[in-house]
Scaffold this motif. Structure first.
Motif, PDB file in Angstrom:
ATOM      1  N   LEU A   1       0.554   4.348  10.218  1.00  0.00           N
ATOM      2  CA  LEU A   1       1.692   4.076  11.315  1.00  0.00           C
ATOM      3  C   LEU A   1       2.393   4.217  12.181  1.00  0.00           C
ATOM      4  CD1 LEU A   1       2.360   2.604   6.671  1.00  0.00           C
ATOM      5  CD2 LEU A   1       1.531   1.404   8.907  1.00  0.00           C
ATOM      6  N   GLY A   2       1.926   5.637  12.617  1.00  0.00           N
ATOM      7  CA  GLY A   2       2.131   5.731  13.672  1.00  0.00           C
ATOM      8  C   GLY A   2       3.137   6.766  13.722  1.00  0.00           C
ATOM      9  N   ALA A   3       3.162   8.189  14.954  1.00  0.00           N
ATOM     10  CA  ALA A   3       3.541   9.395  14.189  1.00  0.00           C
ATOM     11  C   ALA A   3       4.824  10.270  13.720  1.00  0.00           C
ATOM     12  CB  ALA A   3       3.395  10.234  15.265  1.00  0.00           C
ATOM     13  N   ASP A   4       5.624   8.692  14.166  1.00  0.00           N
ATOM     14  CA  ASP A   4       6.996   9.149  13.448  1.00  0.00           C
ATOM     15  C   ASP A   4       7.849   8.404  12.235  1.00  0.00           C
ATOM     16  OD1 ASP A   4       6.505   6.503  14.143  1.00  0.00           O
ATOM     17  OD2 ASP A   4       8.857   5.676  15.063  1.00  0.00           O
TER      18      ASP A   4
ATOM     19  N   GLY B   1       5.628   5.828   2.863  1.00  0.00           N
ATOM     20  CA  GLY B   1       6.580   5.163   2.122  1.00  0.00           C
ATOM     21  C   GLY B   1       5.593   3.813   2.259  1.00  0.00           C
ATOM     22  N   PHE B   2       5.408   2.759   2.504  1.00  0.00           N
ATOM     23  CA  PHE B   2       5.323   1.650   1.814  1.00  0.00           C
ATOM     24  C   PHE B   2       4.945   0.962   2.788  1.00  0.00           C
ATOM     25  CE2 PHE B   2       7.728   3.897  -1.393  1.00  0.00           C
ATOM     26  CZ  PHE B   2       6.502   4.198  -2.483  1.00  0.00           C
TER      27      PHE B   2
ATOM     28  N   ASP C   1       1.281  -1.186  -0.332  1.00  0.00           N
ATOM     29  CA  ASP C   1      -0.336   0.063  -0.266  1.00  0.00           C
ATOM     30  C   ASP C   1       0.808   1.334   0.026  1.00  0.00           C
ATOM     31  OD1 ASP C   1      -1.991  -1.733   0.275  1.00  0.00           O
ATOM     32  OD2 ASP C   1      -2.409  -1.489   2.760  1.00  0.00           O
ATOM     33  N   LYS C   2       0.272   2.585  -0.291  1.00  0.00           N
ATOM     34  CA  LYS C   2       0.838   2.968  -0.604  1.00  0.00           C
ATOM     35  C   LYS C   2       1.134   4.138   0.618  1.00  0.00           C
ATOM     36  CE  LYS C   2       0.656   3.230  -5.151  1.00  0.00           C
ATOM     37  NZ  LYS C   2      -0.423   1.699  -5.795  1.00  0.00           N
ATOM     38  N   ARG C   3       1.628   4.185   1.712  1.00  0.00           N
ATOM     39  CA  ARG C   3       1.322   5.199   2.736  1.00  0.00           C
ATOM     40  C   ARG C   3       2.196   6.294   2.626  1.00  0.00           C
ATOM     41  NH1 ARG C   3      -1.542   2.150   6.741  1.00  0.00           N
ATOM     42  NH2 ARG C   3      -2.376   0.648   5.572  1.00  0.00           N
ATOM     43  N   LEU C   4       2.210   7.905   1.849  1.00  0.00           N
ATOM     44  CA  LEU C   4       3.434   8.384   1.317  1.00  0.00           C
ATOM     45  C   LEU C   4       3.316   9.773   2.386  1.00  0.00           C
ATOM     46  CD1 LEU C   4       2.575   8.843  -2.435  1.00  0.00           C
ATOM     47  CD2 LEU C   4       4.042   7.687  -1.403  1.00  0.00           C
ATOM     48  N   GLU C   5       1.994   9.968   3.089  1.00  0.00           N
ATOM     49  CA  GLU C   5       1.861  10.726   4.056  1.00  0.00           C
ATOM     50  C   GLU C   5       2.946  11.125   5.269  1.00  0.00           C
ATOM     51  OE1 GLU C   5      -0.951  13.497   4.639  1.00  0.00           O
ATOM     52  OE2 GLU C   5      -2.141  12.168   3.238  1.00  0.00           O
ATOM     53  N   ALA C   6       3.528  10.991   5.707  1.00  0.00           N
ATOM     54  CA  ALA C   6       4.261  11.138   7.562  1.00  0.00           C
ATOM     55  C   ALA C   6       3.559  11.211   8.611  1.00  0.00           C
ATOM     56  CB  ALA C   6       5.026  11.906   7.217  1.00  0.00           C
TER      57      ALA C   6
ATOM     58  N   ASP D   1      10.643   2.691   2.603  1.00  0.00           N
ATOM     59  CA  ASP D   1      10.442   4.076   3.151  1.00  0.00           C
ATOM     60  C   ASP D   1      10.444   4.634   1.882  1.00  0.00           C
ATOM     61  OD1 ASP D   1      13.342   3.863   2.108  1.00  0.00           O
ATOM     62  OD2 ASP D   1      13.647   5.660   3.060  1.00  0.00           O
ATOM     63  N   LEU D   2      10.692   6.351   1.633  1.00  0.00           N
ATOM     64  CA  LEU D   2      10.183   6.631   0.973  1.00  0.00           C
ATOM     65  C   LEU D   2      11.621   6.897  -0.602  1.00  0.00           C
ATOM     66  CD1 LEU D   2       7.419   9.623   1.598  1.00  0.00           C
ATOM     67  CD2 LEU D   2       7.134   8.053  -0.196  1.00  0.00           C
ATOM     68  N   ALA D   3      12.454   5.891  -0.294  1.00  0.00           N
ATOM     69  CA  ALA D   3      13.320   5.274  -1.028  1.00  0.00           C
ATOM     70  C   ALA D   3      13.184   3.805  -1.678  1.00  0.00           C
ATOM     71  CB  ALA D   3      14.132   6.066  -0.988  1.00  0.00           C
ATOM     72  N   GLY D   4      12.385   3.294  -0.977  1.00  0.00           N
ATOM     73  CA  GLY D   4      12.126   1.970  -1.852  1.00  0.00           C
ATOM     74  C   GLY D   4      13.234   0.790  -0.532  1.00  0.00           C
ATOM     75  N   ARG D   5      13.458   1.696   0.395  1.00  0.00           N
ATOM     76  CA  ARG D   5      14.466   0.953   1.317  1.00  0.00           C
ATOM     77  C   ARG D   5      13.536   0.040   2.360  1.00  0.00           C
ATOM     78  NH1 ARG D   5      18.364   5.980   3.639  1.00  0.00           N
ATOM     79  NH2 ARG D   5      16.823   6.373   4.005  1.00  0.00           N
TER      80      ARG D   5
END
Ligand code: FES
Length: 198
Positions: free
Chosen positions: A142-145, A149-150, A131-136, A160-164
Motif C-alpha cells: 500500500l505504499g512506502a508511507d 492498518g486494514f 484485509d489485515k495490513r499491519l506492517e508499515a 489505520d491501526l485505531a480503526g480510523r
C-alpha cells in the motif's frame, strides 16, 4: 391363547406404546424449554471473555462476538507513535462521529489502554471483511508511507491501526469499537462495560 386373547393383548400393547410416546413428549418439553434461553442468548450475543495475555506486540487476535469478528491488536510503540502522524489523511481522526465508539474510547488511540486496539472487523461501507495490513511500509503493498492498518478489497477503503477511516474512500465512518472492559491486565470482556451488558 385364544385368537380373542391375542387381539386383546395386541390392543393393550398399542395403547401402552402410545402412552409411552406421550410420556416422552411431556418429559422432553421442559428439557427443550430449559435449553432455549441459552441458545437465544448465544444467538443474541452474550458478552465474551477473552484472554489477551498471549497476544504478542504487533499481533492480532480475532474473536467472535454477536456473529461478528472483533479484532484485538497489541500495538507496538512504533505503531502507537505512527497514529498521530496521519491525522490529516483521515476522515474522522478524533472519533467525533457518535456511536462508532463508547465515550471511553473517544481518544487519540480509540482505546482504554493505548497498546490494545479493539474494533469490529467489518468494513463500514458495505460490510466486507478488510484485509489485515499491519506492517508499515512498502511490504504492505500500500505504499512506502503506509503506517499499518486494514485494506478493504471490495472497494478500496483504508483504515489505520485505531480503526480510523481514511479520507476519500467509500467507507463513511471509522470501524466501531465495541463496548468492553478489563477484568485484569490480561482478561477483557467484549460486549459489556462498567454500565453492564450492551
Ligand atoms: S465494502 Fe469495504 S470498501 Fe466497500
Amino acid at each position: 391363547m385364544s385368537e380373542d386373547g391375542v387381539n386383546q393383548r395386541r390392543r393393550l400393547l398399542l395403547v401402552t406404546t402410545g402412552l409411552g410416546l406421550v410420556g416422552t413428549a411431556f418429559a422432553a418439553t421442559p428439557f427443550v424449554l430449559s435449553m432455549t434461553p441459552s441458545a437465544r442468548a448465544k444467538a443474541a450475543g452474550a458478552p465474551v471473555e477473552v484472554d489477551i495475555s498471549k497476544i504478542e506486540p504487533g499481533q492480532l487476535l480475532t474473536i467472535e462476538w454477536r456473529g461478528k469478528p472483533v479484532w484485538i491488536v497489541r500495538r507496538t510503540p512504533e505503531m502507537l507513535k505512527a497514529l498521530p502522524t496521519i491525522d490529516a489523511k483521515l476522515a474522522d481522526p478524533k472519533s467525533e462521529v457518535k456511536d462508532q465508539q463508547p465515550d471511553y474510547a473517544q481518544n487519540a488511540t480509540r482505546s482504554i489502554k493505548p497498546e490494545i486496539m479493539i474494533v469490529v472487523g467489518i468494513c463500514t461501507h458495505l460490510g466486507c471483511s478488510p484485509d489485515k495490513r499491519l506492517e508499515a511500509g512498502a511490504v504492505s503493498g500500500l505504499g512506502a508511507d503506509w503506517t499499518g492498518g486494514f485494506f478493504c478489497p471490495c472497494h478500496g477503503s483504508l483504515f489505520d491501526l485505531a480503526g480510523r477511516v481514511y479520507k476519500n474512500v467509500p467507507a463513511p465512518t471509522n470501524l466501531p469499537v465495541p463496548p468492553h472492559k478489563y477484568l485484569t491486565d490480561g482478561r477483557i470482556v467484549i460486549g459489556e462495560d462498567q454500565k453492564g451488558a450492551a
